[in-house]
Design an enzyme around this catalytic site. Structure first.
Site, PDB file in Angstrom:
ATOM      1  N   SER A 178       0.835  -1.196   0.000  1.00 12.19           N
ATOM      2  CA  SER A 178       0.000   0.000   0.000  1.00 12.19           C
ATOM      3  C   SER A 178       0.872   1.249   0.000  1.00 12.19           C
ATOM      4  O   SER A 178       2.028   1.220   0.444  1.00 12.19           O
ATOM      5  CB  SER A 178      -0.899   0.019   1.248  1.00 12.19           C
ATOM      6  OG  SER A 178      -1.503   1.287   1.448  1.00 12.19           O
ATOM      7  N   TYR A 233      -2.073  -1.131  10.379  1.00 12.20           N
ATOM      8  CA  TYR A 233      -2.211  -1.507   8.969  1.00 12.20           C
ATOM      9  C   TYR A 233      -0.973  -1.089   8.172  1.00 12.20           C
ATOM     10  O   TYR A 233      -0.403  -1.879   7.414  1.00 12.20           O
ATOM     11  CB  TYR A 233      -3.463  -0.845   8.395  1.00 12.20           C
ATOM     12  CG  TYR A 233      -3.629  -0.973   6.894  1.00 12.20           C
ATOM     13  CD1 TYR A 233      -4.170  -2.128   6.341  1.00 12.20           C
ATOM     14  CD2 TYR A 233      -3.265   0.061   6.037  1.00 12.20           C
ATOM     15  CE1 TYR A 233      -4.333  -2.253   4.961  1.00 12.20           C
ATOM     16  CE2 TYR A 233      -3.426  -0.050   4.668  1.00 12.20           C
ATOM     17  CZ  TYR A 233      -3.963  -1.209   4.128  1.00 12.20           C
ATOM     18  OH  TYR A 233      -4.121  -1.319   2.764  1.00 12.20           O
TER      19      TYR A 233
END
Length: 286
Positions: free
Chosen positions: A178, A191
């Site tokens: 990401s 995350y």
């Protein structure tokens, strides 16, 4: 203006993972006008988190290029069946398997069933993930931390351990990281940490598997309109999702899938240990 420019109304889903069938507007996961050219003809791909979002778009793009797919997902049966229908529309087979990728035994079972069905495994796409907004450090409990690491990074170890012994020279492993691995996010601390771990995992695994002829790369999407977004953020946040990027809109899954096709195919035969960045124009120097 892009053909993908769309306003997103405020919305929130109260459960993880989110459901694509409940999103408004629905994410764009296929462009019927884009034709495949056989770049993955005869290949078999296993895709985790393949029921919706980027996973669904990738499964369809692979099918258009000639690959059969084995889809692993948690429990979003309606979304998974829509992916299966879309893949079969292009004349390829799509097998569905529901369960928790944080369980090592389940991951090994998925690989075994894929091999039993198709007889081989050429491409492994580690795409499953979860994220939660954490307003306080205290929100990241030991159990929550363990859970997100199991889903986002431990599962990649499990699938690689199960799959690599059966992958041949020319195989490809693609991991979904990401933009948060590079830019960080104060509300997605746990995350973002898992996504940074995926970058290191990708680079190290690429070196380890080099002599086996298996390439390992990753894709680091930016703000992409997937079920994870309304399932993670407030309705107000969702309304403005993607507006802070140079390309002033959220991306669509169909715009990310070509990165996976490229990394899965011989077009990227001289590329390993790298990360592609379909992120709306953000410069991350990674």
């Amino acid at each position: 203006m892009s053909e993908y420019d769309k306003d997103i109304p405020p919305q929130h889903q109260s459960r993880q993972p989110g459901r694509e069938a409940e999103m408004e507007p629905r994410p764009i996961y296929d462009d019927p006008d884009t034709k495949g050219c056989g770049r993955l003809e005869g290949k078999v791909a296993l895709i985790t988190g393949g029921d919706s979002g980027i996973g669904r778009a990738t499964a369809i793009a692979f099918a258009k290029e000639g690959a059969d797919v084995f889809i692993v997902y948690l429990e979003e049966h309606e979304d998974a069946e829509e992916t299966q229908r879309a893949v079969r529309q292009y004349g390829r087979e799509c097998v569905l398997k529901a369960g928790d990728v944080g369980d090592s035994a389940f991951c090994h079972e998925c690989v075994k069933e894929c091999l039993d069905k198709f007889g081989k495994l050429d491409v492994l796409v580690n795409n499953a993930g979860e994220q939660y907004v954490r307003d306080s450090l205290d929100d990241i409990t030991p159990d929550a931390l363990e859970r997100i690491f199991k889903t986002n990074i431990f599962s990649m170890f499990y699938f690689v351990q199960a799959a690599v012994p059966f992958m041949k020279h020319g195989g490809s492993i693609i991991n979904t990281t990401s933009i948060t691995a590079y830019k960080g996010n104060p509300q997605l601390l746990d995350y973002s940490t898992t996504k940074g771990a995926i970058v290191a995992f990708t680079r190290s695994l690429a070196m380890r598997l080099m002599d086996d002829g298996i390439r390992v790369n990753a894709v680091a999407p930016g703000p992409i309109w997937t079920p994870l977004i309304p399932a993670s953020f407030s309705a107000e946040h969702v309304e403005h999702f993607g507006e802070n990027k140079p390309i002033d809109r959220p991306g669509q899954p169909v715009e990310v899938a070509p990165s996976y096709v490229f990394l899965a195919s011989r077009d990227s035969s001289y590329i390993s240990g790298q990360v592609l960045h379909p992120n709306g124009g953000a410069i991350v120097n990674g």
